[in-house]
Design a protein around this motif. Structure first.
Motif, PDB file in Angstrom:
ATOM      1  N   LYS A  27      27.829  53.568  38.790  1.00 28.12           N
ATOM      2  CA  LYS A  27      26.390  53.464  38.990  1.00 28.12           C
ATOM      3  C   LYS A  27      26.094  52.807  40.331  1.00 28.12           C
ATOM      4  CE  LYS A  27      25.404  52.994  34.080  1.00 28.12           C
ATOM      5  NZ  LYS A  27      24.918  52.075  33.052  1.00 28.12           N
ATOM      6  N   GLU A  28      24.813  52.842  40.712  1.00 25.78           N
ATOM      7  CA  GLU A  28      24.394  52.135  41.919  1.00 25.78           C
ATOM      8  C   GLU A  28      24.742  50.654  41.774  1.00 25.78           C
ATOM      9  OE1 GLU A  28      23.024  53.397  44.705  1.00 25.78           O
ATOM     10  OE2 GLU A  28      23.301  55.379  43.850  1.00 25.78           O
ATOM     11  N   VAL A  29      24.990  50.006  42.873  1.00 28.35           N
ATOM     12  CA  VAL A  29      25.437  48.614  42.852  1.00 28.35           C
ATOM     13  C   VAL A  29      24.482  47.725  42.052  1.00 28.35           C
ATOM     14  CG1 VAL A  29      25.943  46.596  44.281  1.00 28.35           C
ATOM     15  CG2 VAL A  29      26.655  48.871  45.037  1.00 28.35           C
ATOM     16  N   SER A  30      23.171  47.942  42.194  1.00 29.18           N
ATOM     17  CA  SER A  30      22.201  47.095  41.496  1.00 29.18           C
ATOM     18  C   SER A  30      22.224  47.304  39.986  1.00 29.18           C
ATOM     19  CB  SER A  30      20.795  47.365  42.026  1.00 29.18           C
ATOM     20  OG  SER A  30      20.444  48.723  41.791  1.00 29.18           O
ATOM     21  N   GLU A  31      22.770  48.439  39.511  1.00 26.30           N
ATOM     22  CA  GLU A  31      22.812  48.740  38.081  1.00 26.30           C
ATOM     23  C   GLU A  31      24.238  48.753  37.534  1.00 26.30           C
ATOM     24  OE1 GLU A  31      20.906  52.490  37.589  1.00 26.30           O
ATOM     25  OE2 GLU A  31      19.003  51.790  38.395  1.00 26.30           O
ATOM     26  N   SER A  32      25.181  48.491  38.394  1.00 27.17           N
ATOM     27  CA  SER A  32      26.590  48.604  38.035  1.00 27.17           C
ATOM     28  C   SER A  32      27.040  47.505  37.071  1.00 27.17           C
ATOM     29  CB  SER A  32      27.436  48.546  39.305  1.00 27.17           C
ATOM     30  OG  SER A  32      28.781  48.742  38.992  1.00 27.17           O
ATOM     31  N   THR A  33      28.010  47.845  36.263  1.00 27.55           N
ATOM     32  CA  THR A  33      28.590  46.898  35.323  1.00 27.55           C
ATOM     33  C   THR A  33      30.099  46.859  35.540  1.00 27.55           C
ATOM     34  OG1 THR A  33      26.912  47.489  33.702  1.00 27.55           O
ATOM     35  CG2 THR A  33      28.826  46.335  32.883  1.00 27.55           C
ATOM     36  N   ALA A  34      30.648  45.666  35.491  1.00 29.46           N
ATOM     37  CA  ALA A  34      32.095  45.509  35.614  1.00 29.46           C
ATOM     38  C   ALA A  34      32.613  44.774  34.387  1.00 29.46           C
ATOM     39  CB  ALA A  34      32.450  44.735  36.875  1.00 29.46           C
ATOM     40  N   ILE A  35      33.773  45.192  33.937  1.00 30.90           N
ATOM     41  CA  ILE A  35      34.444  44.511  32.837  1.00 30.90           C
ATOM     42  C   ILE A  35      35.787  44.057  33.372  1.00 30.90           C
ATOM     43  CG2 ILE A  35      35.489  44.784  30.564  1.00 30.90           C
ATOM     44  CD1 ILE A  35      33.354  46.865  29.957  1.00 30.90           C
ATOM     45  N   GLY A  36      36.085  42.798  33.143  1.00 33.12           N
ATOM     46  CA  GLY A  36      37.341  42.264  33.648  1.00 33.12           C
ATOM     47  C   GLY A  36      38.136  41.577  32.563  1.00 33.12           C
ATOM     48  N   PHE A  37      39.431  41.535  32.767  1.00 36.93           N
ATOM     49  CA  PHE A  37      40.256  40.736  31.874  1.00 36.93           C
ATOM     50  C   PHE A  37      41.379  40.081  32.640  1.00 36.93           C
ATOM     51  CE2 PHE A  37      41.254  45.207  31.109  1.00 36.93           C
ATOM     52  CZ  PHE A  37      42.617  45.294  31.201  1.00 36.93           C
ATOM     53  N   ASP A  38      41.681  38.875  32.197  1.00 37.63           N
ATOM     54  CA  ASP A  38      42.701  38.040  32.819  1.00 37.63           C
ATOM     55  C   ASP A  38      44.069  38.480  32.304  1.00 37.63           C
ATOM     56  OD1 ASP A  38      44.468  36.001  33.523  1.00 37.63           O
ATOM     57  OD2 ASP A  38      42.955  34.447  33.266  1.00 37.63           O
ATOM     58  N   MET A  39      44.914  38.927  33.201  1.00 35.78           N
ATOM     59  CA  MET A  39      46.227  39.427  32.800  1.00 35.78           C
ATOM     60  C   MET A  39      47.137  38.315  32.278  1.00 35.78           C
ATOM     61  SD  MET A  39      46.227  42.620  32.850  1.00 35.78           S
ATOM     62  CE  MET A  39      47.959  42.863  32.533  1.00 35.78           C
ATOM     63  N   MET A  40      46.898  37.089  32.700  1.00 36.27           N
ATOM     64  CA  MET A  40      47.697  35.980  32.177  1.00 36.27           C
ATOM     65  C   MET A  40      47.453  35.822  30.675  1.00 36.27           C
ATOM     66  SD  MET A  40      49.349  35.106  34.791  1.00 36.27           S
ATOM     67  CE  MET A  40      50.043  33.497  34.585  1.00 36.27           C
ATOM     68  N   LEU A  41      46.195  35.965  30.256  1.00 34.22           N
ATOM     69  CA  LEU A  41      45.861  35.882  28.834  1.00 34.22           C
ATOM     70  C   LEU A  41      46.303  37.142  28.103  1.00 34.22           C
ATOM     71  CD1 LEU A  41      42.243  34.431  29.100  1.00 34.22           C
ATOM     72  CD2 LEU A  41      44.345  33.195  28.554  1.00 34.22           C
ATOM     73  N   ALA A  42      46.321  38.262  28.815  1.00 32.98           N
ATOM     74  CA  ALA A  42      46.646  39.552  28.204  1.00 32.98           C
ATOM     75  C   ALA A  42      48.124  39.712  27.888  1.00 32.98           C
ATOM     76  CB  ALA A  42      46.186  40.681  29.123  1.00 32.98           C
ATOM     77  N   GLU A  43      48.950  38.839  28.413  1.00 29.11           N
ATOM     78  CA  GLU A  43      50.394  38.936  28.159  1.00 29.11           C
ATOM     79  C   GLU A  43      50.718  38.928  26.670  1.00 29.11           C
ATOM     80  OE1 GLU A  43      53.093  39.345  30.182  1.00 29.11           O
ATOM     81  OE2 GLU A  43      51.648  39.753  31.755  1.00 29.11           O
ATOM     82  N   SER A  44      49.943  38.190  25.896  1.00 30.76           N
ATOM     83  CA  SER A  44      50.231  38.059  24.470  1.00 30.76           C
ATOM     84  C   SER A  44      49.499  39.095  23.611  1.00 30.76           C
ATOM     85  CB  SER A  44      49.861  36.656  23.995  1.00 30.76           C
ATOM     86  OG  SER A  44      48.471  36.451  24.155  1.00 30.76           O
ATOM     87  N   ILE A  45      48.724  39.966  24.228  1.00 30.69           N
ATOM     88  CA  ILE A  45      47.947  40.959  23.486  1.00 30.69           C
ATOM     89  C   ILE A  45      48.818  42.165  23.153  1.00 30.69           C
ATOM     90  CG2 ILE A  45      46.015  42.577  23.648  1.00 30.69           C
ATOM     91  CD1 ILE A  45      44.566  40.457  25.317  1.00 30.69           C
ATOM     92  N   ASP A  46      48.857  42.494  21.872  1.00 31.38           N
ATOM     93  CA  ASP A  46      49.673  43.616  21.418  1.00 31.38           C
ATOM     94  C   ASP A  46      48.865  44.709  20.720  1.00 31.38           C
ATOM     95  OD1 ASP A  46      52.128  42.506  22.310  1.00 31.38           O
ATOM     96  OD2 ASP A  46      52.141  41.200  20.547  1.00 31.38           O
ATOM     97  N   ILE A  47      47.645  44.381  20.296  1.00 28.83           N
ATOM     98  CA  ILE A  47      46.815  45.372  19.609  1.00 28.83           C
ATOM     99  C   ILE A  47      45.417  45.413  20.224  1.00 28.83           C
ATOM    100  CG2 ILE A  47      48.091  45.266  17.427  1.00 28.83           C
ATOM    101  CD1 ILE A  47      45.895  43.450  16.341  1.00 28.83           C
TER     102      ILE A  47
END
Length: 70
Positions: A27-47
Motif C-alpha cells: 500500500k501507499e506509505v501513509s496506509e502501509s502496515t508492517a508486521i515484524g517478529f524478533d528472530m531471537m524470540l522465534a528460535e523457540s517457536i515450533d508451531i
C-alpha cells in the motif's frame, strides 16, 4: 499465518544470522502496515500458534485485529 510460519522456517533452515524480520504490504506509505517478529524470540517457536502469540505481543495492530474479530 501459514506464510509467516513458512518464512520463519526458511530463515531458521538457512542458518543466517538475522535478528529481526519485517513484512510490509504494498500500500501507499501513509496506509502501509508492517508486521515484524524478533528472530531471537522465534528460535523457540515450533508451531503456528506460538508464532501468532509472539507476533501479537510485538504488533499491537495484529492483536487488535484478532480482538475485534471475536
Amino acid at each position: 499465518m501459514d506464510r509467516f510460519f513458512e518464512l520463519l522456517k526458511l530463515v531458521k533452515q538457512s542458518g543466517t544470522n538475522i535478528d529481526h524480520v519485517n513484512v510490509t504490504d504494498r500500500k501507499e506509505v501513509s496506509e502501509s502496515t508492517a508486521i515484524g517478529f524478533d528472530m531471537m524470540l522465534a528460535e523457540s517457536i515450533d508451531i503456528k500458534e506460538e508464532l501468532l502469540v509472539s507476533i501479537k505481543k510485538s504488533n499491537w495492530e495484529v492483536a487488535s485485529f484478532y480482538e475485534n474479530k471475536k
